[in-house]
Write an enzyme that holds these catalytic residues in place. Sequence first.
Site, short mmCIF file in Angstrom:
data_model
loop_
_atom_site.label_atom_id
_atom_site.label_comp_id
_atom_site.label_asym_id
_atom_site.label_seq_id
_atom_site.Cartn_x
_atom_site.Cartn_y
_atom_site.Cartn_z
N ASP A 71 14.73 -0.84 0.67
CA ASP A 71 15.49 -1.03 1.90
C ASP A 71 16.53 -2.12 1.61
O ASP A 71 17.57 -1.83 1.02
CB ASP A 71 14.47 -1.42 2.98
CG ASP A 71 15.05 -1.47 4.38
OD1 ASP A 71 16.03 -0.79 4.64
OD2 ASP A 71 14.49 -2.19 5.21
N ASP A 85 4.02 3.42 6.37
CA ASP A 85 3.33 3.21 7.64
C ASP A 85 4.24 2.68 8.72
O ASP A 85 5.32 2.16 8.45
CB ASP A 85 2.21 2.18 7.44
CG ASP A 85 2.77 0.76 7.25
OD1 ASP A 85 3.63 0.59 6.36
OD2 ASP A 85 2.37 -0.15 7.99
N LYS A 113 0.82 -1.20 0.00
CA LYS A 113 0.00 0.00 0.00
C LYS A 113 0.86 1.25 0.00
O LYS A 113 0.39 2.34 -0.26
CB LYS A 113 -0.89 0.02 1.26
CG LYS A 113 -1.74 -1.20 1.45
CD LYS A 113 -2.39 -1.15 2.87
CE LYS A 113 -2.87 -2.54 3.22
NZ LYS A 113 -3.23 -2.61 4.66
N GLY A 114 2.13 1.05 0.33
CA GLY A 114 3.01 2.19 0.61
C GLY A 114 3.16 3.19 -0.52
O GLY A 114 3.40 4.37 -0.29
N ASP A 164 7.46 2.67 -2.82
CA ASP A 164 7.69 3.74 -1.83
C ASP A 164 9.15 3.84 -1.41
O ASP A 164 9.72 4.92 -1.35
CB ASP A 164 6.78 3.55 -0.60
CG ASP A 164 6.86 2.15 0.02
OD1 ASP A 164 7.59 1.28 -0.52
OD2 ASP A 164 6.20 1.93 1.04
P1 IMP Z 1 12.94 -4.36 1.29
O1 IMP Z 1 12.32 -5.60 0.74
O2 IMP Z 1 13.83 -4.63 2.47
O3 IMP Z 1 13.64 -3.51 0.25
O4 IMP Z 1 11.78 -3.53 1.95
C1 IMP Z 1 10.93 -2.80 1.21
C2 IMP Z 1 9.61 -2.62 1.95
O5 IMP Z 1 9.77 -2.53 3.37
C3 IMP Z 1 9.02 -1.31 1.51
O6 IMP Z 1 8.19 -1.48 0.41
C4 IMP Z 1 8.26 -0.88 2.75
O7 IMP Z 1 6.97 -1.42 2.71
C5 IMP Z 1 9.00 -1.48 3.90
N1 IMP Z 1 9.91 -0.49 4.53
C6 IMP Z 1 11.25 -0.48 4.48
N2 IMP Z 1 11.77 0.56 5.16
C7 IMP Z 1 10.70 1.24 5.65
C8 IMP Z 1 10.59 2.45 6.43
O8 IMP Z 1 11.55 3.11 6.83
N3 IMP Z 1 9.31 2.83 6.74
C9 IMP Z 1 8.21 2.13 6.34
N4 IMP Z 1 8.28 1.02 5.60
C10 IMP Z 1 9.51 0.57 5.26
MG MG Z 2 6.20 -0.97 0.08
#
Ligand code: IMP
Ligand code: MG
Length: 187
Positions: A105, A161, A45-46, A102
């Site tokens: 990470d 969120d 949803k982000g 959004d």
């Molecule tokens: P990844 O798979 O580790 O790259 O994480 C990506 C997902 O984690 C994003 O789409 C977000 O939904 C969530 N996420 C990562 N960091 C944050 C943050 O600082 N705030 C909120 N959601 C986050």
């Molecule tokens: Mg996301």
Amino acid sequence: MILAEHVDHVLIDQDRLQARVAELAAEISHDYAEVDDLLLVCVLKGAVMFLSDLSRHLEVPHAIDFMAISSYGASTQSSGIVRILMDLETSIMDRHVLVVEDIIDSGRTLDYITRNLGTRGPASLKICSLLDKRARRVIPIPVDYIGFEIPDEFVIGYGLDFAEFYRNLPFIGVLKPEFYADVDGHG
Ligand code: IMP
Ligand code: MG
């Protein structure tokens, strides 16, 4: 209870956010000027707030579709185990696809999404992420459009969120530590 009182500090204010979204839209409009079947894939949803502002600034014709992803795991880190909760409504075969996310990470979510969508025969596949927490990258992801690089802090607002709240804040901010609990803040 007033939401803004939960915010420790604002990282990117509304004006900077909106100005950068307009810049990204101009860049994308330029790059896709010759394309007549652009599809924006919004990762729910982000990315909802970002998608809706970005789409309104785009000068090229485009359709939008949505996909919901869940990453298993607790806390403010994703586990790397990703699954599709809701898939696209449309086929992306021979279409130009721009994934709108959004934040990146670890990179695990986008790695999964791009590998999955890549098997469906798109004409092209690019990524646009509003935020990039580069210091935390585990899987290298080639990102085509990035709004802002941010430090390794957990951020909320403008779609992002913590435990489903704060998505409506019109800026990107950092939560006061007392509002964190060790629950799943992803999505
Ligand atoms: P990844 O798979 O580790 O790259 O994480 C990506 C997902 O984690 C994003 O789409 C977000 O939904 C969530 N996420 C990562 N960091 C944050 C943050 O600082 N705030 C909120 N959601 C986050
Ligand atoms: Mg996301």
